[in-house]
Design an enzyme around this catalytic site. Structure first.
Site, mmCIF file in Angstrom:
data_model
loop_
_atom_site.group_PDB
_atom_site.id
_atom_site.type_symbol
_atom_site.label_atom_id
_atom_site.label_comp_id
_atom_site.label_asym_id
_atom_site.label_seq_id
_atom_site.Cartn_x
_atom_site.Cartn_y
_atom_site.Cartn_z
ATOM 1 N N ASP A 160 -13.761 -2.472 -40.315
ATOM 2 C CA ASP A 160 -12.503 -2.181 -39.640
ATOM 3 C C ASP A 160 -12.286 -3.151 -38.476
ATOM 4 O O ASP A 160 -13.223 -3.427 -37.711
ATOM 5 C CB ASP A 160 -12.599 -0.743 -39.104
ATOM 6 C CG ASP A 160 -11.254 -0.196 -38.738
ATOM 7 O OD1 ASP A 160 -10.876 0.841 -39.289
ATOM 8 O OD2 ASP A 160 -10.567 -0.808 -37.876
ATOM 9 N N ARG B 276 19.104 -7.726 -49.661
ATOM 10 C CA ARG B 276 17.829 -8.133 -49.067
ATOM 11 C C ARG B 276 17.465 -9.534 -49.532
ATOM 12 O O ARG B 276 18.000 -10.032 -50.529
ATOM 13 C CB ARG B 276 16.690 -7.193 -49.510
ATOM 14 C CG ARG B 276 16.796 -5.767 -49.003
ATOM 15 C CD ARG B 276 16.516 -5.676 -47.509
ATOM 16 N NE ARG B 276 16.558 -4.298 -47.049
ATOM 17 C CZ ARG B 276 17.672 -3.657 -46.693
ATOM 18 N NH1 ARG B 276 18.841 -4.277 -46.748
ATOM 19 N NH2 ARG B 276 17.610 -2.422 -46.258
ATOM 20 N N ASN C 147 7.363 3.622 -51.722
ATOM 21 C CA ASN C 147 8.589 3.646 -50.905
ATOM 22 C C ASN C 147 9.445 2.429 -51.199
ATOM 23 O O ASN C 147 10.657 2.466 -51.091
ATOM 24 C CB ASN C 147 8.242 3.600 -49.406
ATOM 25 C CG ASN C 147 7.620 4.894 -48.952
ATOM 26 O OD1 ASN C 147 8.124 5.969 -49.267
ATOM 27 N ND2 ASN C 147 6.514 4.801 -48.223
ATOM 28 N N ASN C 148 8.779 1.342 -51.566
ATOM 29 C CA ASN C 148 9.499 0.081 -51.723
ATOM 30 C C ASN C 148 10.150 -0.023 -53.098
ATOM 31 O O ASN C 148 9.716 0.577 -54.076
ATOM 32 C CB ASN C 148 8.565 -1.113 -51.478
ATOM 33 C CG ASN C 148 8.112 -1.195 -50.029
ATOM 34 O OD1 ASN C 148 6.933 -1.204 -49.747
ATOM 35 N ND2 ASN C 148 9.059 -1.228 -49.114
ATOM 36 N N PHE D 135 10.366 -11.450 -45.080
ATOM 37 C CA PHE D 135 11.490 -10.640 -45.531
ATOM 38 C C PHE D 135 10.938 -9.668 -46.591
ATOM 39 O O PHE D 135 9.981 -8.971 -46.305
ATOM 40 C CB PHE D 135 12.681 -11.540 -45.908
ATOM 41 C CG PHE D 135 13.407 -11.959 -44.626
ATOM 42 C CD1 PHE D 135 12.795 -12.796 -43.694
ATOM 43 C CD2 PHE D 135 14.646 -11.431 -44.292
ATOM 44 C CE1 PHE D 135 13.403 -13.108 -42.472
ATOM 45 C CE2 PHE D 135 15.273 -11.745 -43.080
ATOM 46 C CZ PHE D 135 14.651 -12.579 -42.178
ATOM 47 N N ASN D 136 11.458 -9.597 -47.794
ATOM 48 C CA ASN D 136 10.952 -8.575 -48.727
ATOM 49 C C ASN D 136 10.055 -9.185 -49.804
ATOM 50 O O ASN D 136 10.571 -9.706 -50.803
ATOM 51 C CB ASN D 136 12.131 -7.833 -49.371
ATOM 52 C CG ASN D 136 12.820 -6.910 -48.391
ATOM 53 O OD1 ASN D 136 13.322 -7.351 -47.368
ATOM 54 N ND2 ASN D 136 12.832 -5.622 -48.678
ATOM 55 N N PHE E 202 19.563 3.804 -53.584
ATOM 56 C CA PHE E 202 20.016 4.465 -52.356
ATOM 57 C C PHE E 202 21.289 3.831 -51.780
ATOM 58 O O PHE E 202 21.214 2.841 -51.062
ATOM 59 C CB PHE E 202 18.913 4.437 -51.293
ATOM 60 C CG PHE E 202 17.657 5.172 -51.679
ATOM 61 C CD1 PHE E 202 17.709 6.425 -52.271
ATOM 62 C CD2 PHE E 202 16.402 4.612 -51.436
ATOM 63 C CE1 PHE E 202 16.540 7.105 -52.616
ATOM 64 C CE2 PHE E 202 15.233 5.287 -51.772
ATOM 65 C CZ PHE E 202 15.302 6.535 -52.371
ATOM 66 N N TYR F 113 6.542 1.482 -36.878
ATOM 67 C CA TYR F 113 5.954 0.334 -37.568
ATOM 68 C C TYR F 113 6.606 -0.965 -37.042
ATOM 69 O O TYR F 113 5.927 -1.917 -36.677
ATOM 70 C CB TYR F 113 6.176 0.474 -39.089
ATOM 71 C CG TYR F 113 6.055 -0.811 -39.844
ATOM 72 C CD1 TYR F 113 4.821 -1.397 -40.052
ATOM 73 C CD2 TYR F 113 7.198 -1.462 -40.345
ATOM 74 C CE1 TYR F 113 4.712 -2.592 -40.729
ATOM 75 C CE2 TYR F 113 7.091 -2.654 -41.026
ATOM 76 C CZ TYR F 113 5.850 -3.219 -41.216
ATOM 77 O OH TYR F 113 5.747 -4.416 -41.880
ATOM 78 N N LYS G 135 5.119 -4.264 -34.655
ATOM 79 C CA LYS G 135 5.224 -5.700 -34.982
ATOM 80 C C LYS G 135 5.828 -6.448 -33.788
ATOM 81 O O LYS G 135 5.373 -7.542 -33.445
ATOM 82 C CB LYS G 135 6.072 -5.923 -36.242
ATOM 83 C CG LYS G 135 5.409 -5.456 -37.526
ATOM 84 C CD LYS G 135 4.184 -6.288 -37.887
ATOM 85 C CE LYS G 135 3.472 -5.786 -39.129
ATOM 86 N NZ LYS G 135 2.144 -6.392 -39.333
ATOM 87 N N THR H 283 16.112 6.018 -58.127
ATOM 88 C CA THR H 283 17.356 6.302 -57.405
ATOM 89 C C THR H 283 17.734 5.101 -56.556
ATOM 90 O O THR H 283 16.931 4.634 -55.737
ATOM 91 C CB THR H 283 17.196 7.547 -56.495
ATOM 92 O OG1 THR H 283 16.743 8.631 -57.302
ATOM 93 C CG2 THR H 283 18.508 7.923 -55.819
ATOM 94 N N SER I 24 7.189 -9.252 -39.485
ATOM 95 C CA SER I 24 8.141 -8.754 -40.488
ATOM 96 C C SER I 24 9.571 -8.929 -39.990
ATOM 97 O O SER I 24 9.833 -8.871 -38.779
ATOM 98 C CB SER I 24 7.855 -7.272 -40.717
ATOM 99 O OG SER I 24 8.933 -6.658 -41.371
#
Ligand code: UD1
Length: 340
Positions: A59, A233, A200-201, A180-181, A220, A151, A155, A218, A126
């Site tokens: 860690d 994006r 989630n992504n 970016f993504n 969004f 989050y 950053k 779905t 990010s």
């Protein structure tokens, strides 16, 4: 061969960056605590590159562990710090956990790096630091406004900490990469994104739906002020993104400025809508996705894509792979996962 320490080396971006570094002649030393990754990733990387990895489990909040790694694998020329928690929702529910882990591990790492005189750091930031941008494309000098997620705040704070440490005259040069993504996977199908639980992504949700793990996808929101009503994006292939880290070390090696602390957007410079992603996924892979249009997801930014001129000019880097390629690679990876 120069050794580069990669914290979070078994993660999605870390694993692809390890491959890029090895293919460019570096010897990465991977560190991971497997809090959000799996040991099998290491085997995947080894298969891709055809050699054994240097890996240390531990860690980054543990200073004595880190000191040991630096000592055992000396000399280490630089560090890429990926290790961090990354769930937007979880960060809002458990802020202390995110501040502790994401900021604490950076502080511990910087301290150990300073003790050992490690001169170069590449930090994994990010596009989330831009919050709700006033316009697009986004350049690096856009003001960093308050962001809704913890989050995102971690950053922003980490970037500030690195800036302050470099400005204090420590013998440290740093590059902060605002991703970016990131999407896609290695074309071999041997490494890719491994979300734990329900993704989630966007892209992992799509591939899991196509694989029958999720019943339906779905989309969004379809009432945004964008040409087709869905969010926009900047989707970048993870291998293109991995290459920026190689370029970043090349730059840090040559830059004269002893207090170099630079920030770069890492995207394609092009925006694609969520609907376009669905359509491209279907076309590129010759299948139909079971999907419905749902309400907006709270906290989503309408549109967010990068101006990447700075990375082109200074790092001599630009993304090469297409959206279609990334979605084919993501699907190949998902299919291979099913076979395991
Ligand atoms: C989020 C994080 C970002 C992080 C990125 C990649 C924020 C606000 N966002 O970005 O920091 O770098 O993930 O890990 O901090 N979508 C659907 N259906 C789904 C999932 C997503 O329609 O099931 C849509 C979303 O509404 C959004 C787009 O797809 O419009 C992209 O979503 P996502 O992949 O979660 O990434 P971001 O929210 O852009």
């Amino acid at each position: 061969m120069k050794k580069i320490l990669i914290t979070g080396g078994a993660g999605f971006i870390g694993s692809h960056t390890a491959v890029s570094l090895i293919e460019s002649g570096y010897a990465p030393v991977l560190v991971d605590n497997f809090s959000n990754s799996d040991q099998s990733v290491l085997k995947g990387i080894e298969k891709v590159v055809g050699r054994k990895l240097i890996f240390c489990q531990g860690d980054c909040n543990d200073a004595s562990f880190l000191k040991n790694v630096f000592k055992r694998h000396a000399p280490i020329a630089g560090v890429i710090h990926f290790a961090a928690y990354k769930s937007v929702n979880e960060s809002i529910e458990q802020p202390a956990k995110y501040y502790q882990n994401n900021i604490g591990s950076l502080l511990t790492l910087l301290d150990v790096m300073s003790d050992r005189g490690i001169p170069h750091l590449v930090f994994s930031s990010s596009a989330t630091v831009y919050g709700f941008p006033e316009r697009n494309p986004i350049t690096e000098d856009f003001p960093l406004k308050e962001v809704p997620s913890v989050y995102g705040k971690t950053k922003q704070i980490c970037e500030q900490v690195i800036n302050d440490v470099v400005r204090a005259g420590k013998p440290l040069k740093a590059i902060m990469l605002r991703y970016f993504n990131p999407i896609g996977a290695h074309p071999s199908g041997l490494i890719g994104e491994l979300p734990i639980g329900i993704p989630n992504n966007l892209v992992p949700y799509i591939t899991q739906t196509a694989a029958g793990i999720r019943e339906k996808f779905t989309l969004f929101g379809s009432d945004y002020q964008t040409p087709d009503g869905s969010c926009i994006r900047d989707f970048i292939h993870v291998l293109d993104l991995a290459d920026t880290h190689v370029k970043a070390f090349g730059y840090l090696d040559t830059v004269q400025d002893k207090s170099c602390c630079e920030v770069f957007n890492v995207g394609t410079g092009r925006g694609h809508s969520v609907k376009e992603v669905v359509q491209t996924f279907e076309q590129a892979n010759g299948l139909k996705l079971n999907y419905v249009v749902g309400p907006r997801r709270p906290g989503d930014v309408e549109a967010c894509y990068a101006n990447v001129d700075r990375a082109k000019r200074i790092l001599k880097w630009e993304a090469k792979r297409s959206l279609s390629e990334a979605l084919q690679d993501a699907w190949r990876w998902q299919k291979n996962l099913q076979k395991k």
